[in-house]
Design a protein around this motif. Sequence first.
Motif, short mmCIF file in Angstrom:
data_model
loop_
_atom_site.label_atom_id
_atom_site.label_comp_id
_atom_site.label_asym_id
_atom_site.label_seq_id
_atom_site.Cartn_x
_atom_site.Cartn_y
_atom_site.Cartn_z
N THR A 160 -8.21 12.70 8.59
CA THR A 160 -6.94 13.42 8.65
C THR A 160 -5.81 12.52 9.17
O THR A 160 -4.74 13.00 9.51
CB THR A 160 -7.06 14.65 9.58
OG1 THR A 160 -7.48 14.18 10.88
CG2 THR A 160 -8.09 15.64 9.07
N CYS A 161 -6.05 11.20 9.19
CA CYS A 161 -5.11 10.27 9.84
C CYS A 161 -4.13 9.61 8.88
O CYS A 161 -3.28 8.83 9.29
CB CYS A 161 -5.90 9.19 10.57
SG CYS A 161 -6.98 8.25 9.45
N CYS A 162 -4.24 9.88 7.57
CA CYS A 162 -3.44 9.12 6.60
C CYS A 162 -1.98 9.57 6.61
O CYS A 162 -1.69 10.76 6.69
CB CYS A 162 -4.02 9.29 5.20
SG CYS A 162 -5.67 8.59 5.04
N PRO A 163 -1.05 8.61 6.48
CA PRO A 163 0.37 8.96 6.43
C PRO A 163 0.70 9.80 5.19
O PRO A 163 -0.05 9.79 4.21
CB PRO A 163 1.06 7.60 6.33
CG PRO A 163 0.05 6.60 6.76
CD PRO A 163 -1.28 7.17 6.43
N GLU A 164 1.86 10.47 5.26
CA GLU A 164 2.21 11.37 4.16
C GLU A 164 2.58 10.64 2.88
O GLU A 164 2.16 11.01 1.79
CB GLU A 164 3.37 12.27 4.60
CG GLU A 164 3.55 13.47 3.68
CD GLU A 164 4.68 14.38 4.15
OE1 GLU A 164 5.30 15.00 3.27
OE2 GLU A 164 4.94 14.45 5.36
N ASN A 165 3.39 9.56 2.99
CA ASN A 165 3.86 8.94 1.75
C ASN A 165 3.82 7.40 1.72
O ASN A 165 4.11 6.80 0.69
CB ASN A 165 5.29 9.40 1.42
CG ASN A 165 6.26 9.04 2.53
OD1 ASN A 165 6.06 8.08 3.29
ND2 ASN A 165 7.32 9.82 2.65
N TYR A 166 3.50 6.74 2.83
CA TYR A 166 3.34 5.28 2.91
C TYR A 166 4.63 4.48 2.77
O TYR A 166 4.59 3.26 2.69
CB TYR A 166 2.29 4.78 1.88
CG TYR A 166 0.91 5.24 2.25
CD1 TYR A 166 0.23 4.66 3.31
CD2 TYR A 166 0.29 6.29 1.58
CE1 TYR A 166 -1.03 5.10 3.70
CE2 TYR A 166 -0.96 6.74 1.96
CZ TYR A 166 -1.61 6.14 3.02
OH TYR A 166 -2.85 6.58 3.39
N ASP A 167 5.78 5.15 2.74
CA ASP A 167 7.04 4.41 2.63
C ASP A 167 7.26 3.52 3.85
O ASP A 167 7.87 2.45 3.74
CB ASP A 167 8.22 5.38 2.47
CG ASP A 167 8.17 6.10 1.12
OD1 ASP A 167 7.36 5.68 0.27
OD2 ASP A 167 8.92 7.06 0.92
N LEU A 168 6.74 3.95 4.99
CA LEU A 168 6.88 3.15 6.22
C LEU A 168 5.64 2.31 6.50
O LEU A 168 5.74 1.21 7.03
CB LEU A 168 7.15 4.07 7.42
CG LEU A 168 8.46 4.86 7.38
CD1 LEU A 168 8.53 5.83 8.55
CD2 LEU A 168 9.65 3.90 7.41
N ASP A 169 4.46 2.83 6.15
CA ASP A 169 3.20 2.17 6.55
C ASP A 169 2.77 1.05 5.61
O ASP A 169 2.31 0.01 6.06
CB ASP A 169 2.09 3.22 6.65
CG ASP A 169 2.40 4.24 7.73
OD1 ASP A 169 1.95 4.04 8.86
OD2 ASP A 169 3.12 5.20 7.44
N LEU A 170 2.87 1.29 4.30
CA LEU A 170 2.45 0.26 3.33
C LEU A 170 3.49 0.14 2.21
O LEU A 170 3.17 0.30 1.02
CB LEU A 170 1.08 0.64 2.73
CG LEU A 170 -0.13 0.71 3.69
CD1 LEU A 170 -1.31 1.42 3.03
CD2 LEU A 170 -0.54 -0.69 4.16
N SER A 175 5.09 -0.26 -3.47
CA SER A 175 6.04 -0.77 -4.48
C SER A 175 5.33 -1.55 -5.58
O SER A 175 5.72 -1.48 -6.75
CB SER A 175 7.07 -1.69 -3.83
OG SER A 175 7.76 -1.01 -2.82
N ALA A 176 4.29 -2.29 -5.20
CA ALA A 176 3.55 -3.09 -6.19
C ALA A 176 2.77 -2.21 -7.16
O ALA A 176 2.59 -2.55 -8.33
CB ALA A 176 2.61 -4.05 -5.48
N ASP A 186 -1.85 9.66 -7.56
CA ASP A 186 -2.98 8.71 -7.57
C ASP A 186 -2.70 7.48 -6.70
O ASP A 186 -3.61 6.96 -6.05
CB ASP A 186 -3.29 8.26 -9.00
CG ASP A 186 -4.11 9.30 -9.75
OD1 ASP A 186 -4.62 10.23 -9.10
OD2 ASP A 186 -4.22 9.21 -10.98
N ILE A 187 -1.45 7.03 -6.68
CA ILE A 187 -1.09 5.89 -5.83
C ILE A 187 -1.36 6.25 -4.37
O ILE A 187 -1.92 5.45 -3.61
CB ILE A 187 0.40 5.51 -6.03
CG1 ILE A 187 0.61 4.97 -7.45
CG2 ILE A 187 0.85 4.49 -4.99
CD1 ILE A 187 2.06 4.81 -7.87
N LEU A 188 -1.00 7.46 -3.97
CA LEU A 188 -1.19 7.88 -2.57
C LEU A 188 -2.68 7.96 -2.22
O LEU A 188 -3.09 7.60 -1.11
CB LEU A 188 -0.51 9.23 -2.32
CG LEU A 188 1.04 9.21 -2.44
CD1 LEU A 188 1.61 10.59 -2.24
CD2 LEU A 188 1.67 8.22 -1.46
#
Length: 243
Positions: A160-170, A175-176, A186-188
């Motif tokens: 339950t620890c995954c970020p919501e959208n990864y814009d800040l985390d990865l 972007s790649a 699917d990217i998320l």
Amino acid sequence: MSSLHHFLDTNILVGSRIGWDGQHHHTHRYLQQDGFLRHTSERVYKECTGVFGLFRRTMTKYLNYLLKSLPASPDPFTLDMTIKRLTKRYILSLNNEKEKNVLTSFVHQNMDDLRNCVLGTENDRETFRQEIIDVIKGALDSLDRDCRPDDPSAPVICYTCCPENYDLDLPDQKSALIPVIGYEPDILVILDAYFIQIHRIGEEVSLVTADKTHILNNRKKIEETLPGITIREPESFLIGHAG
């Protein structure tokens, strides 16, 4: 060398639990294999519950349509053709590919039951409708039993620890992948596997999926972008599988 740690995509968890899902054979056999530690994310779990809800609505609507569209006393000799014709027409009205696929597979595998349902009494029809609902409810119950939140003893640990959208985390990895995969849900999920691999597992992780379009076909680029993640289809873990 395949990894001990597997991250499961939605189609593995759904396909293994519904007998008439097109992916059932491989996914069910894969989940019978021992010797792996299986993981998933809360996002995947929520996707699964959404898919089961979609299946339930699709099947109920389809049955209502079929029973309403058939003549009062259908000819038993041409009934299969009639059911197939009506099913084709109904599938053309659907926009969702997953709905189309699961309905096609369902009709193909349950033709005898559909025929009996159509030729039977109102009671028979209600029983058949209830059986379908029960299959989906059973699938949901088994998902809840297997995917327990943050429980290391669960058959599939659901993080339950995954970020919501990864814009800040990865942001760089996201972007790649956007131009390659072009489908954010699917990217998320792929980034969930990577996030869990980095922050929780710390070892190589195989992302196990049956999604050819977005994931398996882009295996090389995903693996280059996310070191430590290997993309695998469930069949590749079956004993006796070549390759």
